[in-house]
Motif scaffolding. Structure first.
Motif, PDB file in Angstrom:
ATOM      1  N   THR A 293      11.663  -0.562   8.566  1.00  0.00           N
ATOM      2  CA  THR A 293      11.906  -0.074   7.246  1.00  0.00           C
ATOM      3  C   THR A 293      10.702  -0.708   6.669  1.00  0.00           C
ATOM      4  OG1 THR A 293      14.400   0.343   8.193  1.00  0.00           O
ATOM      5  CG2 THR A 293      13.568   0.445   5.468  1.00  0.00           C
ATOM      6  N   ILE A 294      10.445  -0.019   5.324  1.00  0.00           N
ATOM      7  CA  ILE A 294       9.200  -1.067   4.983  1.00  0.00           C
ATOM      8  C   ILE A 294      10.326  -0.938   3.273  1.00  0.00           C
ATOM      9  CG2 ILE A 294       7.373  -1.282   3.596  1.00  0.00           C
ATOM     10  CD1 ILE A 294       6.013  -0.069   5.720  1.00  0.00           C
ATOM     11  N   HIS A 295      10.045  -1.732   2.721  1.00  0.00           N
ATOM     12  CA  HIS A 295      10.710  -2.316   0.920  1.00  0.00           C
ATOM     13  C   HIS A 295       9.465  -2.638   0.208  1.00  0.00           C
ATOM     14  CE1 HIS A 295      15.426  -0.894   2.104  1.00  0.00           C
ATOM     15  NE2 HIS A 295      14.477  -2.450   3.323  1.00  0.00           N
ATOM     16  N   GLY A 296       9.142  -1.153  -0.862  1.00  0.00           N
ATOM     17  CA  GLY A 296       8.841  -2.315  -1.669  1.00  0.00           C
ATOM     18  C   GLY A 296       8.989  -1.729  -3.384  1.00  0.00           C
ATOM     19  N   ILE A 297       8.667  -2.456  -4.348  1.00  0.00           N
ATOM     20  CA  ILE A 297       8.179  -1.590  -5.686  1.00  0.00           C
ATOM     21  C   ILE A 297       7.047  -1.542  -6.092  1.00  0.00           C
ATOM     22  CG2 ILE A 297       8.944  -2.890  -8.116  1.00  0.00           C
ATOM     23  CD1 ILE A 297      10.241  -5.348  -6.526  1.00  0.00           C
ATOM     24  N   ALA A 298       6.925  -0.434  -6.751  1.00  0.00           N
ATOM     25  CA  ALA A 298       5.861   0.244  -7.875  1.00  0.00           C
ATOM     26  C   ALA A 298       6.183   0.320  -9.569  1.00  0.00           C
ATOM     27  CB  ALA A 298       5.480   1.924  -7.064  1.00  0.00           C
ATOM     28  N   ASN A 299       5.220  -0.387 -10.104  1.00  0.00           N
ATOM     29  CA  ASN A 299       4.854  -0.073 -11.230  1.00  0.00           C
ATOM     30  C   ASN A 299       4.586   1.376 -12.437  1.00  0.00           C
ATOM     31  OD1 ASN A 299       5.665  -2.928 -11.157  1.00  0.00           O
ATOM     32  ND2 ASN A 299       3.381  -3.465 -11.303  1.00  0.00           N
ATOM     33  N   SER A 300       4.106   2.296 -11.402  1.00  0.00           N
ATOM     34  CA  SER A 300       3.511   3.886 -11.897  1.00  0.00           C
ATOM     35  C   SER A 300       3.678   4.120 -10.257  1.00  0.00           C
ATOM     36  CB  SER A 300       1.949   3.240 -11.870  1.00  0.00           C
ATOM     37  OG  SER A 300       1.119   3.020 -11.762  1.00  0.00           O
ATOM     38  N   ASN A 301       3.342   5.704 -10.835  1.00  0.00           N
ATOM     39  CA  ASN A 301       2.688   6.771  -9.682  1.00  0.00           C
ATOM     40  C   ASN A 301       2.010   5.922  -8.933  1.00  0.00           C
ATOM     41  OD1 ASN A 301       4.758   8.559 -10.470  1.00  0.00           O
ATOM     42  ND2 ASN A 301       3.723  10.317 -12.052  1.00  0.00           N
ATOM     43  N   ALA A 302       2.387   5.320  -7.982  1.00  0.00           N
ATOM     44  CA  ALA A 302       0.986   4.577  -7.006  1.00  0.00           C
ATOM     45  C   ALA A 302       1.023   5.549  -5.288  1.00  0.00           C
ATOM     46  CB  ALA A 302       1.973   3.158  -6.579  1.00  0.00           C
ATOM     47  N   ARG A 303       0.273   5.064  -4.988  1.00  0.00           N
ATOM     48  CA  ARG A 303      -0.447   5.337  -3.496  1.00  0.00           C
ATOM     49  C   ARG A 303      -0.265   4.338  -2.536  1.00  0.00           C
ATOM     50  NH1 ARG A 303      -5.125   6.239  -1.606  1.00  0.00           N
ATOM     51  NH2 ARG A 303      -6.281   4.927  -3.360  1.00  0.00           N
ATOM     52  N   VAL A 304       1.162   4.250  -1.853  1.00  0.00           N
ATOM     53  CA  VAL A 304       1.448   3.644  -0.878  1.00  0.00           C
ATOM     54  C   VAL A 304       0.562   4.099   0.514  1.00  0.00           C
ATOM     55  CG1 VAL A 304       3.950   2.656   0.887  1.00  0.00           C
ATOM     56  CG2 VAL A 304       3.392   3.247  -1.829  1.00  0.00           C
ATOM     57  N   GLN A 305      -0.213   2.717   1.117  1.00  0.00           N
ATOM     58  CA  GLN A 305      -0.823   3.257   2.644  1.00  0.00           C
ATOM     59  C   GLN A 305      -0.223   2.008   3.264  1.00  0.00           C
ATOM     60  OE1 GLN A 305      -4.946   2.484   2.089  1.00  0.00           O
ATOM     61  NE2 GLN A 305      -5.445   4.242   1.962  1.00  0.00           N
ATOM     62  N   VAL A 306      -0.022   2.213   4.455  1.00  0.00           N
ATOM     63  CA  VAL A 306       0.346   1.388   5.255  1.00  0.00           C
ATOM     64  C   VAL A 306      -0.405   1.183   6.931  1.00  0.00           C
ATOM     65  CG1 VAL A 306       2.300   0.728   7.462  1.00  0.00           C
ATOM     66  CG2 VAL A 306       3.038   2.245   4.705  1.00  0.00           C
ATOM     67  N   ARG A 307      -1.078   0.432   6.987  1.00  0.00           N
ATOM     68  CA  ARG A 307      -1.947   0.018   7.951  1.00  0.00           C
ATOM     69  C   ARG A 307      -1.132  -1.044   9.318  1.00  0.00           C
ATOM     70  NH1 ARG A 307      -7.636   0.456   5.803  1.00  0.00           N
ATOM     71  NH2 ARG A 307      -7.228   0.984   3.523  1.00  0.00           N
ATOM     72  N   GLN A 308      -1.577  -0.846  10.548  1.00  0.00           N
ATOM     73  CA  GLN A 308      -1.486  -1.635  11.944  1.00  0.00           C
ATOM     74  C   GLN A 308      -3.081  -1.160  12.657  1.00  0.00           C
ATOM     75  OE1 GLN A 308       0.095  -0.007  15.008  1.00  0.00           O
ATOM     76  NE2 GLN A 308       1.898  -2.112  14.793  1.00  0.00           N
ATOM     77  N   ASN A 309      -3.494  -2.435  12.308  1.00  0.00           N
ATOM     78  CA  ASN A 309      -4.567  -2.816  13.435  1.00  0.00           C
ATOM     79  C   ASN A 309      -6.015  -2.556  12.875  1.00  0.00           C
ATOM     80  OD1 ASN A 309      -3.261  -4.560  15.276  1.00  0.00           O
ATOM     81  ND2 ASN A 309      -2.638  -2.314  16.149  1.00  0.00           N
ATOM     82  N   ASP A 336       1.381  -6.485  13.073  1.00  0.00           N
ATOM     83  CA  ASP A 336       2.086  -6.461  11.390  1.00  0.00           C
ATOM     84  C   ASP A 336       1.450  -4.888  11.110  1.00  0.00           C
ATOM     85  OD1 ASP A 336       3.575  -8.548  12.162  1.00  0.00           O
ATOM     86  OD2 ASP A 336       1.818 -10.324  11.173  1.00  0.00           O
ATOM     87  N   LEU A 337       2.615  -4.769   9.279  1.00  0.00           N
ATOM     88  CA  LEU A 337       2.335  -4.034   8.708  1.00  0.00           C
ATOM     89  C   LEU A 337       1.491  -4.099   7.557  1.00  0.00           C
ATOM     90  CD1 LEU A 337       4.744  -1.436  10.207  1.00  0.00           C
ATOM     91  CD2 LEU A 337       3.300  -1.101  10.976  1.00  0.00           C
ATOM     92  N   GLU A 338       0.347  -3.797   7.396  1.00  0.00           N
ATOM     93  CA  GLU A 338      -0.018  -4.369   5.978  1.00  0.00           C
ATOM     94  C   GLU A 338       0.389  -3.115   4.361  1.00  0.00           C
ATOM     95  OE1 GLU A 338      -4.159  -6.111   4.294  1.00  0.00           O
ATOM     96  OE2 GLU A 338      -3.788  -4.635   5.837  1.00  0.00           O
ATOM     97  N   VAL A 339       1.141  -3.074   4.153  1.00  0.00           N
ATOM     98  CA  VAL A 339       1.247  -2.033   2.891  1.00  0.00           C
ATOM     99  C   VAL A 339       0.769  -2.386   1.895  1.00  0.00           C
ATOM    100  CG1 VAL A 339       2.914  -1.548   1.676  1.00  0.00           C
ATOM    101  CG2 VAL A 339       3.619  -2.615   4.265  1.00  0.00           C
ATOM    102  N   VAL A 348      -4.462  -3.707  -7.069  1.00  0.00           N
ATOM    103  CA  VAL A 348      -3.339  -3.345  -5.592  1.00  0.00           C
ATOM    104  C   VAL A 348      -2.920  -4.612  -5.509  1.00  0.00           C
ATOM    105  CG1 VAL A 348      -4.198  -2.872  -3.285  1.00  0.00           C
ATOM    106  CG2 VAL A 348      -5.819  -2.000  -5.081  1.00  0.00           C
ATOM    107  N   ARG A 349      -1.452  -4.183  -4.147  1.00  0.00           N
ATOM    108  CA  ARG A 349      -1.187  -5.480  -3.986  1.00  0.00           C
ATOM    109  C   ARG A 349      -0.258  -5.128  -2.631  1.00  0.00           C
ATOM    110  NH1 ARG A 349       2.216  -4.006  -7.824  1.00  0.00           N
ATOM    111  NH2 ARG A 349       3.489  -3.487  -6.653  1.00  0.00           N
ATOM    112  N   ALA A 350      -0.767  -6.543  -1.595  1.00  0.00           N
ATOM    113  CA  ALA A 350      -0.609  -5.552  -0.636  1.00  0.00           C
ATOM    114  C   ALA A 350       0.770  -6.876   0.149  1.00  0.00           C
ATOM    115  CB  ALA A 350      -2.079  -6.917   0.390  1.00  0.00           C
ATOM    116  N   SER A 351       1.177  -6.935   0.899  1.00  0.00           N
ATOM    117  CA  SER A 351       2.287  -7.623   1.445  1.00  0.00           C
ATOM    118  C   SER A 351       2.356  -7.267   3.214  1.00  0.00           C
ATOM    119  CB  SER A 351       3.552  -7.096   1.087  1.00  0.00           C
ATOM    120  OG  SER A 351       3.761  -6.146   1.599  1.00  0.00           O
TER     121      SER A 351
END
Length: 877
Positions: A293-309, A336-339, A348-351
């Motif tokens: 499960t992915i948790h995160g924080i957004a400051n605005s109406n934001a796009r969230v992409q999840v990448r793997q490999n 690992d999942l790159e968010v 853009v922020r990445a985790s």
């Protein structure tokens, strides 16, 4: 002979106590009086009429007994559904009401009975039984009973456990997995996102596609995405194209084409080739794994992409504040999942979210294997070497699981050996991997990587330590992906990876349930260092959530990297949520305050809610203000979504001091098969097509806002493959002339199947309300049953002689009422229906009739002046 069920219907608001009494008689006898059970007598005092005779209820003394014949019904053993089966019901003896199920070897095995455990006499009878002989369950298995529920079309068996095959909870016999029908399918997710920031305007578009064709057990799938922006233009990325099918006998999936290795022992990577691997979804539900499960924080109406490999596996738009993604499709056991969180102002922020296997422990006797051969596939590098990988795991005992693997390619080889221990102190795993890489212009590299992992749920403290793992690699060790990347740029001037060669890596995922009323904690993160560069990369997400009465509150913290500045940022957020009303559709207010490591403090206020009978319209309003770091800004935003019968629509807009943004999206699915083409707002990998003729508009309870289309079709998304799935239709708003024979069915589809679920509907006639009196002016007795000329039940008389008659197949005819065993307890009366165009629900035919006096025929030429809307509401299906 195929027998179908017909529901009895009773007018309501006509002596409610009488309706309840008669309904209880029918309902309780249907449940309690199984075929062959002792006769039960009911007191008819509730049904006596002033000055009249009592109603004969002896026909209910043995329940709603079915007629002899063959039924396609649900099979339930000891309360567990095992699927549909053909049930042969025959009359036993001279009593026409003693109808029981007949059992042969096939039906016993279908019910999970271990034939070898039957007594010698029972086994001999079963072997010698001819088609003409009807064997009862109790005669074959001592203490076993069989009861057929005619109302639910279900055969309930009670069988002692000693006679059943042993199986885990959630087990479905593979013989009854459904491969579905031939079909073509398309799932799409399109969005456009426009932003103006600092005088720079940008527009981005995205279209995600999941297309496929099912032919028998084979599944062709193509996953891809088309993206557009002003800099790169149009770019199509093919994530995966494959042909696959389930191999039931091997409990495995065969994949031909593009896919990913499982990552259980070696790191996961993409390939193009052939793979045969164990599919744990074929195990009972109680023996399956989990997804992150992915948790995160957004400051605005934001796009969230999840990448793997390097591949985009998920994209969505989230509102300001904390968000959670818990519906990822698994693309392998590891990687690992790159968010990536893209804010409306362009930042853009990445985790990274660790996505590694739990400790490789298996139950005793179980095997898990994977064999893959093909070409390495990664859009980020030029090298595409051929390789072969094989892994195997075996549960040796309750304590020990052994595993190992081999990965070989041109100029590269890697071996892994490991062991998992399942102890009362937790599950421990340890393995060592050796890898050798041959380079053309550099010294060859060889090294080892040691991994130690631990998993445990600490019962006293209710701590769920999902995964704690540490890996140490020597300087010469390269995993396959790193080796390919280095070989693709192998020169004397460039002898290492730009991102660094990992030395040590620690990752941890913990969830902690506190005592009742004190909420829960979660933490996930990782830290790693490198051989060829200094510093340490550390990222985490942590939080605490709780509620008090109707208030919810929490605190969360995260460490992420800002891709624009290349700097790590720490963030902490406080949240408070409260519903603004007591109704289920009341808006919900969420207030949050956030502070980052650069001294910027921001506060957000959001209001969300839903509208519509199916909650299919959602909305959100947001306002925020931030200050610190020498600047301040304010913003407002709004978003809305609508789940239509054919697609899901969304829109969002926002503006701030230095930016403005607009966005819109549409998603849904299309399924084409022999029965037609169906559009739906949501489409998963494994689905069911629901068919219920003439039931357009009925709600399907499996998904929010899902209703049958004008052709009586709907698609239920996201079924669990190889598991029991319940499909249910709510008949609440169906026309009076449509009757569902059953409202629930269960299916067990294979992976990727499109199963066809037909609900039998009765549209065999029209409906009318008649007030019927005898020749001397008295109303027909309450509870009298009325039959048409063919002997089919047309309805039951309610208070004041009112009859809700249905299934009238002729425009004019004669109905017969019967309320006792004597010849005087029956009479007939005629009816004439109006033209069909005039017989709608708003004007249901209503008339007075006289029973037993054919000279006083009253034609039902239309709605009576006394027929009001409440008369229709008086009917209970």
């Amino acid at each position: 002979m195929q027998v179908r069920r017909r529901h009895r219907v009773f007018p309501s608001r006509l002596c409610p106590l009488c309706v309840v009494a008669l309904s209880l008689v029918v309902a309780e006898t249907s449940r309690a009086a199984a075929p062959g059970s002792a006769q039960v007598e009911f007191n008819d005092a509730f049904l006596r009429q002033p000055g009249g005779s009592s109603l004969d209820v002896t026909r209910f003394n043995q329940g709603n007994v079915p007629l002899p014949g063959t039924y396609h019904a649900d099979l339930q053993v000891n309360g567990v559904w095992l699927g549909m089966a053909e049930i042969d019901m025959r009359q036993s003896g001279a009593d026409a009401r003693n109808v029981q199920a007949c059992f042969d070897r096939a039906l016993l095995e279908r019910a999970g009975v271990d034939i070898t455990r039957l007594a010698a006499e029972s086994a001999d009878r079963l072997a010698r039984a001819a088609n003409a002989e009807c064997l009862h369950l109790g005669d074959l298995i001592p203490g076993a009973t069989a009861a057929f529920d005619n109302g639910e079309q279900r055969l309930d068996l009670s069988v002692p456990q000693s006679f059943l095959n042993r199986s885990a909870r959630g087990y479905v016999d593979p013989r009854y997995w459904d491969d579905g029908v031939n079909a073509a399918r398309l799932q799409y997710n399109a969005s456009v996102y426009h932003a103006d920031s600092g005088g720079v305007s940008s527009t981005q578009g995205f279209l995600g596609l999941n297309a496929g064709v099912n032919v028998g057990a084979w599944r062709f799938r193509h996953y891809g995405s088309l993206s557009h922006d002003a800099v790169s233009g149009n770019r199509y990325q093919s994530v995966q194209t494959s042909l696959q099918r389930s191999i039931t006998t091997l409990r495995s999936q065969l994949v031909i084409g593009d896919a990913f290795t499982d990552g259980a022992m070696f790191d996961s990577f993409g390939f193009r080739g052939v793979q045969l691997a164990t599919d744990d979804r074929m195990l009972p539900e109680s023996q399956r794994g989990y997804a992150p499960t992915i948790h995160g924080i957004a400051n605005s109406n934001a796009r969230v992409q999840v990448r793997q490999n390097g591949n985009i596996i998920y994209e969505t738009t989230v509102s300001p504040g904390p968000f959670e993604i818990d519906d990822l499709y698994a693309t392998g056991y590891g990687g690992d999942l790159e968010v990536l969180v893209t804010e409306a102002d362009g930042s853009v922020r990445a985790s990274l979210v660790p996505y590694a296997p739990v400790v490789n422990a298996l139950r005793p006797g179980l095997w898990r294997y994977s064999v893959t051969s093909g070409q390495y596939r990664n859009s980020g590098v030029h090298g595409t070497p051929y390789f072969m990988q094989a892994t195997v795991q075996h549960g040796i005992s309750n304590l020990v699981t052994g595993y190992g693997g081999l990965l070989a390619a041109q100029d590269y080889i890697s071996l892994v050996l490991g062991m998992a221990l399942n102890t009362s102190y937790g599950a421990f795993g340890a393995d060592i991997t050796h890898a050798s890489t041959r380079l053309s212009s550099q010294p060859d590299r060889s090294g080892q990587s040691l991994r130690v992992s631990y998993s445990k749920q600490l019962a006293p403290t209710r701590t769920n330590l999902t995964l704690a793992a540490y890996r140490y690699s020597t300087s010469g060790f390269l995993n396959f992906a790193d080796a390919v990347a280095i070989r693709s740029v192998d020169t004397a001037m460039n002898d290492s990876l730009p991102g660094g060669i990992r030395r040590g890596r620690l990752q941890l995922t913990v969830s902690q349930s506190l005592p009742t009323g004190y909420g829960n904690l979660y933490l996930s993160g990782s830290t790693q260092d490198y051989w060829n560069r200094g510093g340490r990369d550390t990222q985490f997400q942590a939080g605490y959530n709780n509620s008090y009465k109707r208030l919810s509150y929490g605190v969360s913290a995260a460490r992420q990297i800002n891709l624009g500045s290349g700097r790590w940022e720490n963030r902490v957020m406080l949240t408070l949520g409260v519903p603004l009303g007591k109704s289920p559709l009341a808006p919900y207010s969420m207030t949050s305050m956030q502070k980052d490591s650069h001294g910027v403090t921001s506060i957000q206020e959001s209001l969300t809610g839903a509208l519509g009978p199916d909650n299919n319209f959602t909305y959100g309003l947001n306002a925020g203000h931030s200050s610190g770091g020498g600047s301040s800004s304010s913003s407002v935003a709004a978003n809305a979504g609508y789940i239509s019968p054919v697609a899901t629509l969304s829109a969002n807009a926002g503006t701030g001091n230095n930016y403005s943004q607009l966005g819109a999206g549409i998603s849904g699915g299309i399924v084409a098969y022999a029965g037609g083409v169906t559009f739906m707002p949501v489409l998963g990998d494994t689905v069911a097509i629901v068919e219920a003729a003439d039931a357009a508009g009925a709600r399907v309870a499996n998904a929010n806002g899902l209703r049958l289309d004008p052709w009586g079709h709907a698609v239920v998304p996201n079924l669990m493959p190889f598991s029991r799935n319940q499909i249910e239709i709510d008949p609440k708003d169906l026309p009076f002339n449509v009757e569902l024979r059953s409202t629930m069915q269960q299916v067990a589809p294979t992976s990727g199947a499109v199963v066809r679920v037909r609900f039998d509907t009765g549209n065999g006639g029209r409906v009318a309300i008649l007030r019927v009196r005898t020749a001397d002016g008295k109303p027909l007795p309450f509870g009298a049953e009325v039959f048409d000329i063919d002997g089919h039940l047309a309805g039951t008389v309610g208070q004041d002689g009112r009859l809700f008659a249905r299934g009238l197949r002729q425009e004019a005819g004669v109905l017969t009422a019967k309320w006792g065993a004597q010849g005087a307890d029956t009479c007939s009366f005629p009816y004439v229906l109006p033209a069909p165009a005039d017989s709608r629900r708003a004007g249901m035919p209503f008339a007075d009739s006289v029973c037993g006096d054919r000279a006083s025929t009253v034609e039902t030429a239309g709605a009576s002046p006394g027929m009001h809307k409440e008369n229709e509401d008086d009917v209970v299906r």
